[in-house]
Scaffold this motif. Structure first.
Motif, PDB file in Angstrom:
ATOM      1  N   ILE A   1      -1.455  40.940 -52.723  1.00 12.46           N
ATOM      2  CA  ILE A   1      -0.866  41.237 -51.447  1.00 12.46           C
ATOM      3  C   ILE A   1      -0.109  40.077 -50.894  1.00 12.46           C
ATOM      4  O   ILE A   1       1.018  40.047 -50.090  1.00 12.46           O
ATOM      5  N   GLN A   2      -0.825  38.850 -51.188  1.00 15.50           N
ATOM      6  CA  GLN A   2      -0.085  37.736 -50.408  1.00 15.50           C
ATOM      7  C   GLN A   2       1.178  37.501 -51.202  1.00 15.50           C
ATOM      8  O   GLN A   2       2.244  37.179 -50.418  1.00 15.50           O
ATOM      9  N   ASN A   3       1.179  37.709 -52.654  1.00 16.30           N
ATOM     10  CA  ASN A   3       2.593  37.422 -53.131  1.00 16.30           C
ATOM     11  C   ASN A   3       3.413  38.465 -52.453  1.00 16.30           C
ATOM     12  O   ASN A   3       4.835  38.113 -52.591  1.00 16.30           O
ATOM     13  N   LEU A   4       3.358  39.744 -52.180  1.00 14.32           N
ATOM     14  CA  LEU A   4       4.026  40.546 -51.531  1.00 14.32           C
ATOM     15  C   LEU A   4       4.674  40.430 -50.282  1.00 14.32           C
ATOM     16  O   LEU A   4       5.592  40.190 -50.031  1.00 14.32           O
ATOM     17  N   LEU A   5       3.641  39.779 -49.622  1.00 16.16           N
ATOM     18  CA  LEU A   5       3.946  39.397 -48.168  1.00 16.16           C
ATOM     19  C   LEU A   5       4.658  38.124 -48.046  1.00 16.16           C
ATOM     20  O   LEU A   5       5.712  37.956 -47.022  1.00 16.16           O
ATOM     21  N   PHE A   6       4.561  37.340 -48.868  1.00 20.52           N
ATOM     22  CA  PHE A   6       5.118  36.101 -48.826  1.00 20.52           C
ATOM     23  C   PHE A   6       6.285  35.835 -49.670  1.00 20.52           C
ATOM     24  O   PHE A   6       6.962  35.021 -50.007  1.00 20.52           O
ATOM     25  N   GLU A   7       6.747  37.303 -50.186  1.00 10.78           N
ATOM     26  CA  GLU A   7       7.961  37.359 -51.303  1.00 10.78           C
ATOM     27  C   GLU A   7       7.896  36.133 -52.365  1.00 10.78           C
ATOM     28  O   GLU A   7       9.004  35.648 -52.951  1.00 10.78           O
ATOM     29  N   ASP A   8       6.934  36.250 -52.980  1.00  9.12           N
ATOM     30  CA  ASP A   8       6.556  35.578 -54.249  1.00  9.12           C
ATOM     31  C   ASP A   8       6.485  36.489 -55.412  1.00  9.12           C
ATOM     32  O   ASP A   8       6.871  37.692 -55.285  1.00  9.12           O
ATOM     33  N   PRO A   9       6.685  35.842 -56.635  1.00 11.87           N
ATOM     34  CA  PRO A   9       6.771  36.758 -57.806  1.00 11.87           C
ATOM     35  C   PRO A   9       5.706  37.907 -57.913  1.00 11.87           C
ATOM     36  O   PRO A   9       4.505  37.804 -57.463  1.00 11.87           O
ATOM     37  N   LEU A  10       6.273  38.895 -58.302  1.00  8.35           N
ATOM     38  CA  LEU A  10       5.395  40.082 -58.826  1.00  8.35           C
ATOM     39  C   LEU A  10       4.531  40.065 -59.849  1.00  8.35           C
ATOM     40  O   LEU A  10       4.864  39.595 -60.929  1.00  8.35           O
ATOM     41  N   SER A  11       3.133  40.096 -59.824  1.00  6.20           N
ATOM     42  CA  SER A  11       2.484  40.060 -60.855  1.00  6.20           C
ATOM     43  C   SER A  11       2.452  41.298 -61.775  1.00  6.20           C
ATOM     44  O   SER A  11       2.698  42.333 -61.419  1.00  6.20           O
TER      45      SER A  11
ATOM     46  N   GLY B   1       3.858  32.901 -40.705  1.00  7.00           N
ATOM     47  CA  GLY B   1       5.250  32.364 -40.994  1.00  7.00           C
ATOM     48  C   GLY B   1       6.185  33.201 -41.789  1.00  7.00           C
ATOM     49  O   GLY B   1       7.520  32.760 -41.956  1.00  7.00           O
ATOM     50  N   GLN B   2       5.860  34.401 -42.173  1.00  2.00           N
ATOM     51  CA  GLN B   2       6.757  35.278 -42.858  1.00  2.00           C
ATOM     52  C   GLN B   2       7.347  36.500 -41.781  1.00  2.00           C
ATOM     53  O   GLN B   2       6.685  37.567 -42.005  1.00  2.00           O
ATOM     54  N   THR B   3       8.059  36.042 -40.824  1.00  2.06           N
ATOM     55  CA  THR B   3       8.355  36.949 -39.700  1.00  2.06           C
ATOM     56  C   THR B   3       9.123  38.256 -40.340  1.00  2.06           C
ATOM     57  O   THR B   3       8.778  39.379 -39.795  1.00  2.06           O
ATOM     58  N   ASP B   4      10.168  37.909 -41.379  1.00  2.00           N
ATOM     59  CA  ASP B   4      10.783  39.263 -41.742  1.00  2.00           C
ATOM     60  C   ASP B   4       9.999  40.206 -42.457  1.00  2.00           C
ATOM     61  O   ASP B   4      10.188  41.345 -42.133  1.00  2.00           O
ATOM     62  N   MET B   5       8.935  39.860 -43.175  1.00  3.18           N
ATOM     63  CA  MET B   5       7.910  40.692 -43.718  1.00  3.18           C
ATOM     64  C   MET B   5       6.979  41.164 -42.793  1.00  3.18           C
ATOM     65  O   MET B   5       6.603  42.512 -42.921  1.00  3.18           O
ATOM     66  N   THR B   6       6.407  40.830 -41.857  1.00 10.49           N
ATOM     67  CA  THR B   6       5.601  41.326 -41.021  1.00 10.49           C
ATOM     68  C   THR B   6       6.074  42.070 -39.968  1.00 10.49           C
ATOM     69  O   THR B   6       5.317  43.120 -39.479  1.00 10.49           O
ATOM     70  N   GLU B   7       7.200  42.190 -39.722  1.00 12.76           N
ATOM     71  CA  GLU B   7       7.882  43.161 -38.776  1.00 12.76           C
ATOM     72  C   GLU B   7       7.863  44.642 -39.460  1.00 12.76           C
ATOM     73  O   GLU B   7       8.262  45.575 -38.998  1.00 12.76           O
ATOM     74  N   LEU B   8       7.879  44.703 -41.006  1.00 11.47           N
ATOM     75  CA  LEU B   8       7.900  45.888 -41.757  1.00 11.47           C
ATOM     76  C   LEU B   8       6.525  46.260 -41.817  1.00 11.47           C
ATOM     77  O   LEU B   8       6.237  47.595 -42.379  1.00 11.47           O
ATOM     78  N   ILE B   9       5.423  45.663 -41.714  1.00 15.07           N
ATOM     79  CA  ILE B   9       4.277  45.992 -42.148  1.00 15.07           C
ATOM     80  C   ILE B   9       3.706  47.024 -40.685  1.00 15.07           C
ATOM     81  O   ILE B   9       3.572  46.244 -39.530  1.00 15.07           O
ATOM     82  N   ASN B  10       3.096  47.998 -40.914  1.00 13.80           N
ATOM     83  CA  ASN B  10       2.579  48.981 -40.031  1.00 13.80           C
ATOM     84  C   ASN B  10       1.156  48.136 -39.524  1.00 13.80           C
ATOM     85  O   ASN B  10       0.658  47.540 -40.114  1.00 13.80           O
TER      86      ASN B  10
END
Length: 443
Positions: free
Chosen positions: A243-253, A199-208
């Protein structure tokens, strides 16, 4: 007041009688007999009036003194009542504010302690290999702590006899037995699952492709608290949930912030040439975010020991970078040691009034300034003050986002790379930084 008036009227009446008697005596002075009679009557009457006047004056003075004492007592009593009421209100408000502040700091410290325990237990259970690369058989740790589970604001520490549930936004801290915990765990099991990928299209396009394959494997295993990157000597650990927080644009721990700060420092030190004694020192130094908590909550001896470990090795650098986590919001405090100036970057800058996030750094600035001044007095002619400049053109997180931590990392990277700071950061730039973090921890 009526008694005072009557005394004054009686005193005036007697004075009038003395004047009348003097006028009559002057008329009777024509004859010798009249002079004798008048003289005798005058003396007797005057003595009588003088006694009355003296008594009235004494009574009047006594009455005036009592009136004055009463008025002074009344004024003092009213002052004490008003003062006590004001002092009580101020004290009550100050106590309430202090309790609220200490409660927040207590929760932050509990979260920090739990992060350390998470890392330690994760290391105990991390698979170890022998010389041939085969996995060794793992033994249970000797500690009473058997397992640690963490997810966002719900943290649970399970021991042999009980389970301690850390406080969260919806729950006070509590200790429950294992049977009750099993019921609780069943209810929480669904919430423990990782979010669904895709569901996180914008982020997945940036992941190698390499990192994406690892992400898919981690999601297949489904262990949110599994370690994906760690440095045991520094007590640093990044988990699948991070990693999930980074992928789904959630707060940084805080784990990711301190871990990436360590990576930046290693790259920064690695870029310094080492071929002779004139090698320049690192230009910037990043401190762990928990330094503020240590200064706020530990004894003077413990604070000094921490500063000796942290600050002493940073003294050659020009810029001291302090990422600050306060009330779930990331900001950055920077000390320019050459110019003896503090700067404060807030990704969510306060437009009106005082900045409470900057205020949370007051004690940190004071302690660091005093320590540096005491350590460098004989070496360098500098004097650090506590004054701070709130950077007005600091890059801001976009509306509705939780990218404050990402913005802070962007500012720190520019300091480390000796680049000029920008006043704007776009959503795409924030997403690229998130992708870079994922690639760093999933190499």
């Amino acid at each position: 007041m009526e008694i005072r008036q009557k005394n004054e009227e009686a005193l005036q009446s007697h004075k009038d009688e003395i004047e009348k008697l003097n006028s009559k005596l002057e008329e009777a002075q024509g004859t010798k007999q009249g002079q004798i009679i008048a003289g005798n009557k005058k003396d007797v009457y005057i003595d009588t009036l003088r006694k009355k006047i003296r008594i009235l004056e004494e009574l009047n003075m006594e009455f005036e003194a009592k009136i004055e004492d009463y008025e002074v007592h009344q004024i003092t009593q009213n002052y004490h009542i008003e003062t006590e009421s004001e002092v009580h209100q101020v004290t009550q408000q100050a106590t309430a504010d202090k309790i609220k502040r200490l409660q927040k700091e207590k929760e932050e410290l509990e979260n920090e302690l739990l992060s350390i325990i998470v890392h330690q237990v994760t290391q105990d259970y991390a698979p170890k290999t022998d010389a041939k690369g085969k996995a060794k058989k793992q033994e249970s740790p000797t500690s009473r702590i058997l397992r640690v589970k963490e997810r966002d604001d719900r943290k649970k520490v399970q021991c042999e006899d009980f389970v301690y549930l850390q406080p969260s936004k919806r729950r006070s801290p509590q200790i429950i037995d294992l049977e009750t915990y099993q019921v609780y765990q069943e209810k929480e099991s669904k919430a423990r699952k990782l979010k669904r990928l895709g569901g996180q299209t914008d982020m997945t396009e940036l992941i190698n492709s390499n990192a994406w394959a690892k992400i898919q494997q981690l999601w297949k295993e489904g262990k949110a608290n599994a370690a994906v990157w760690h440095v045991a000597s520094q007590i640093l650990c990044v988990e699948v949930s991070d990693i999930q927080n980074l992928l789904f644009e959630d707060p940084l721990s805080s784990r990711v912030m301190d871990s990436y700060a360590y990576v930046l420092m290693q790259d920064h030190l690695g870029a310094q040439p080492r071929f002779d004694l004139s090698t320049p020192q690192p230009k910037s130094f990043i401190f762990p975010h928990y330094l503020r908590l240590v200064i706020e909550n530990k004894s003077a001896k413990q604070v000094n020991q921490t500063l000796q470990k942290q600050v002493d090795k940073a003294l050659p650098a020009r810029f001291f970078l302090f990422p600050i986590l306060f009330q779930a919001h990331w900001t950055l405090l920077v000390l320019d040691k050459e110019q003896c100036k503090w700067k404060f970057y807030n990704p969510l800058r306060v437009r009106h009034g005082t900045d409470g996030y900057c205020g949370a750094t007051d004690n940190l600035r004071k302690v660091i300034a005093e320590y540096i001044n005491s350590q460098t007095r004989q070496m360098l002619n500098i004097k650090i003050t506590e004054e701070v400049e709130i950077v007005k053109n600091s890059p801001q997180q976009s509306s509705g986002s939780v990218d404050c931590g990402i913005v802070v990392i962007s500012i720190m990277k520019k300091y480390m790379m000796n680049e000029s700071q920008t006043s704007v950061i776009t959503t795409d730039e924030c997403r690229q930084i998130r992708a870079d973090l994922i690639h760093t921890f999933l190499k």
